[in-house]
Structure formats: C-alpha cells, structure tokens
Design an enzyme around this catalytic site. Sequence first.
Site, PDB file in Angstrom:
ATOM      1  N   GLU A 172       0.825  -1.215   0.000  1.00 41.64           N
ATOM      2  CA  GLU A 172       0.000   0.000   0.000  1.00 41.64           C
ATOM      3  C   GLU A 172       0.854   1.259   0.000  1.00 41.64           C
ATOM      4  O   GLU A 172       0.765   2.103   0.896  1.00 41.64           O
ATOM      5  CB  GLU A 172      -0.944  -0.004   1.210  1.00 41.64           C
ATOM      6  CG  GLU A 172      -1.904  -1.176   1.195  1.00 41.64           C
ATOM      7  CD  GLU A 172      -3.052  -1.085   2.196  1.00 41.64           C
ATOM      8  OE1 GLU A 172      -4.126  -1.627   1.910  1.00 41.64           O
ATOM      9  OE2 GLU A 172      -2.891  -0.463   3.253  1.00 41.64           O
ATOM     10  N   GLU A 364      -5.517  -8.288  -1.303  1.00 43.73           N
ATOM     11  CA  GLU A 364      -6.195  -8.127  -0.006  1.00 43.73           C
ATOM     12  C   GLU A 364      -7.653  -7.795  -0.262  1.00 43.73           C
ATOM     13  O   GLU A 364      -7.965  -6.916  -1.069  1.00 43.73           O
ATOM     14  CB  GLU A 364      -5.614  -6.974   0.811  1.00 43.73           C
ATOM     15  CG  GLU A 364      -4.302  -7.257   1.457  1.00 43.73           C
ATOM     16  CD  GLU A 364      -3.853  -6.143   2.402  1.00 43.73           C
ATOM     17  OE1 GLU A 364      -4.710  -5.514   3.068  1.00 43.73           O
ATOM     18  OE2 GLU A 364      -2.642  -5.912   2.466  1.00 43.73           O
TER      19      GLU A 364
HETATM   20  C1  BG6 Z   1      -4.393  -3.070   4.726  1.00 43.36           C
HETATM   21  C2  BG6 Z   1      -3.033  -3.505   5.205  1.00 43.36           C
HETATM   22  O1  BG6 Z   1      -4.469  -1.714   4.800  1.00 43.36           O
HETATM   23  O2  BG6 Z   1      -5.512  -3.442   5.429  1.00 43.36           O
HETATM   24  C3  BG6 Z   1      -3.034  -4.633   6.203  1.00 43.36           C
HETATM   25  O3  BG6 Z   1      -2.194  -3.805   4.125  1.00 43.36           O
HETATM   26  C4  BG6 Z   1      -4.198  -4.464   7.133  1.00 43.36           C
HETATM   27  O4  BG6 Z   1      -1.792  -4.672   6.831  1.00 43.36           O
HETATM   28  C5  BG6 Z   1      -5.487  -4.525   6.330  1.00 43.36           C
HETATM   29  O5  BG6 Z   1      -4.229  -5.383   8.184  1.00 43.36           O
HETATM   30  C6  BG6 Z   1      -6.748  -4.444   7.157  1.00 43.36           C
HETATM   31  O6  BG6 Z   1      -6.683  -3.354   8.020  1.00 43.36           O
HETATM   32  P1  BG6 Z   1      -6.923  -3.524   9.583  1.00 43.36           P
HETATM   33  O7  BG6 Z   1      -6.625  -2.201  10.167  1.00 43.36           O
HETATM   34  O8  BG6 Z   1      -8.331  -3.947   9.724  1.00 43.36           O
HETATM   35  O9  BG6 Z   1      -5.967  -4.575  10.020  1.00 43.36           O
END
Ligand code: BG6
Length: 471
Positions: A172, A364
């Site tokens: 990111e 993701e």
């Molecule tokens: C992304 C990141 O922004 O979202 C991850 O690459 C992160 O590292 C994921 O865990 C989800 O966000 P969060 O804050 O719910 O863990």
Amino acid sequence: MSLQFPKDFLWGGAVAANQLEGAYDIDGKGWSTQDVMPNGIKTPPTEVPTEDNMKLIGIDFYHRYKEDVKLFAEMGFKVFRTSIAWSRIFPKGDELEPNEKGLQFYDDLFDECHKYGIEPLVTISHYETPLHLAREYDGWVNRKLIGFYERYVRTIFTRYKSKVKYWLTFNEINSILELPFMSGGINTPREKLSKQDLYQAIHHEFVASALAVKIGHETNPDFKIGCMVLSMPIYPMTPHPNDVIKTMESDHKNTFFADVHARGYYPGYMKRFFKENGITIHFEPGDEEILKHTVDFISFSYYMSICETADPKLQIRGEGNMIGGVANPYLEASDWGWQIDPQGLRYILNAFYDRYQKPLFIVENGLGAMDQLVTNEKGEKTVEDDYRINYIKEHLIQVAEAIEDGVDLMGYTTWGCIDLVSASNAELKKRYGFIYVDRHDDGSGTLERYRKKSFYWYKDVISTNGNSLFE
Ligand code: BG6
C-alpha cells in the site's frame, strides 16, 4: 451467461509478518516500527516496545507456521502472500551483512509452502521498516534508504531466487500520504512533515521500487514483480461538475503511485500539483532511467469505496481503510465503519485494467468482524461466520464479472486468512480469518487454531475454481 475464473487462477490468502509472526526479538531480529505501535495508528509510537503491543507475540506464527501452512493446504491454497520482516534480515537496516537466522526462517517457511504446492507471494516491505532507520535516518525522507533497501532486496532475491517467483515491492505504497511513520518509517510527526519532504520520500520509494524490478529481473528473468497500492474507488457525491472535478483530483493523489510504477514517469497532473505547492522533487542523475523499469503487474488491496464532494456541508467523513473519505449513503458498513461495496471491486478492476493494460492481482480483500467461538453439533469448536462468507462471495462474483469484462487477473488472496493483529487498531478482536486463533486483546488465550465455517466454504470455492459461487 456463465461466469468463470481462468484455469490457472491463483487462489489463496494474505498476511504480513508483523501482524502474525510475533517473536519480535528472537533469533537476532531487530525492532521494527510496528514494535513501537501498541495502538496501531491511533496513538503516537512509544520509545521502546511495550507489553501491551499484541504484535510482539502476534499469533506466534514464527513457531507454528507448519501447522498453519498445513491448514492453508487443506483449503487448497495455490498461493500464500506473506511479507519478509526486513528487521529479521537486517536488524537495524544499515548493516553490511544479513542475519543468517532470519534468512533461514523464511527458507523454512517457503520450503513448507512448496511441500504442499503453494506458491509464496512475498511483500518486501509491509509496514515494518527497521526502527533504527526511522529513528536515525527519518525513514524514506533520507535518500540513503534506497541503498539499504537495495542491499536487503539483493540479499533476499539471491537467497530465494528458486523459491519465490512473485514479489511486491511496498505494501500500500500510497498510504504514506496519511501514515508517514507506519508506511514510510518517517519519524517526523505527520503534522510537522513538510509536503516537500513527504513527496521526496515518495520519490525515494519509487526509485527503490524500480531498482528492485531491475535487480529482480537480472537475478531471475522468471520473477514477476508488482507494485501494491491501497485501492479505493472514489465516486462523485453528486453529478455537479464541481464534485466530478474534485473526485478526479482526489483520485489523482492515489493514481499517481500506480501511474509511476506502471508507466515509468511522473504524470502531468503531479507536475502541476508540485508547481502549485512549491515542491521540487530532487532527481539524482540516473533516477529517470531507473524509473523506466516498470512493474510486471499491479496488485492492490480492496475493502471499500468512498465519495467525494466539493460541498463542505456534505463532507461527512466515514471510517475507512487507512485513508477513509466521505461516506456513501447507499452502502452498509462493517462493525468498524468500513463501507461494503462489492461492485466497487469490479469498477476498480476495470479502471486499473483500462488504464494500464497490465495483469492485476487482488492481494487483499475481506471482512474484519467480531467472531464468536461456539461448539457445533459435532462437538467441534468453530465460528458460524456466514457474514464473512456472504461478504467474500459477493466480492468474488464481482471479480468474475470483471474477468468477463476482459480484465486480466492473476489471482485473489483474502486478507488475514488466519486471524491476526489488525494494522490500524493493533487489536485481535477484529478478525478476518478462515481460521480462528484463540488469542485475545487482554493477552489471554491458548493460541489454538479452529476451522471456521468459511474455511470449508473457501475450500469448496477453490476446489471448484469458483464455480460453487454460482450454484
Ligand atoms: C491493509 C493492510 O491496509 O488493510 C493490512 O495492508 C491491514 O496490513 C489490512 O491489516 C486491514 O486493516 P486492519 O486495520 O483492519 O488490520
């Protein structure tokens, strides 16, 4: 019409070292920025690691990875996305020689994946800059970071050249705009950080990323190296031209990152932005040439969309993945206020593909929720997470739509395929996994793993190459 996934589609799951490995100071590992972020992005970093930081133990993946990889294999994963903790390999970041025990750990982990035919997909830097580089050099503001990153990259590319084919340079990368410490290891507090320094730091990351592409292709021509951006489609709040232009401008702040990676040069709209904001990016001789080493594919995270408006009265900000934005009145939100928009995924896939015509990879996507461990009629402990199944199913159907639209998509990895510590709040109660981990924010729990209902569901999706989504 029947929708279908390509036959070699890479199904799998994603994690990051700092959110699950634990073992934060074992086998020579140095401290990373995450080790001093006990509350994620909610409070400023601490001086030294403190016991309330859930990431110090994580889910103890460092010691339990064999059991976990076996569970991923049981689901049929083709690919497993993880990161290498930079501070395991170079504990302070500026050493000349790597830490052998750190290198050995990832050798063992990748071997374990290959044992089951799972291809590793490795993020080189995922929000875990060695702390020393943040404190002594101010992170990526300092051009020296390019050299330190280059040494790290050469080390891991050489070591794992026959074990890892897919690489991502920075997780990111655009999140540095909002999170300079977490994303860019920049010690200067955000409110004191000048735009000049911020964009110079971004330039250093671009050069480092392009250098990684160059070095990677020299190390092994079969390497596929991608950039990784936080994607968030931005919709105009109304059709008023002011809203449409504001949306375009907001969008440019993010498209800048994939544009440079995919095209190899700075876009015109950023040159204008720099002029209007008194920013001069210092290019060293050779930088322009290095940037021309463009990525093989674009990867991204997708959790939500946002709206944009020029009308101050309508600018009601919602919660969101790192960046956040104006809330959309038509969408429901998760327990953490992230608005759920499966069609936004089809939209962004088309937008990326239309813009770059390069292969894409969704690395993701998923739902953070408060799961309840129950005992089912067979006497097994599980989580009845139909909400997670619905979320992923709705998104995957839109992915299939985008593939039908002509998008070239390499694969899909759900975020946090096993429960881990969240990045923004550093909490364990926000669970994303198909596998429940018995560990809680008060530090209690046995660390036992349990298959959730979604575990079996995803296994089915993979074994039918997505066809079960349409039954
Ligand atoms: C992304 C990141 O922004 O979202 C991850 O690459 C992160 O590292 C994921 O865990 C989800 O966000 P969060 O804050 O719910 O863990």
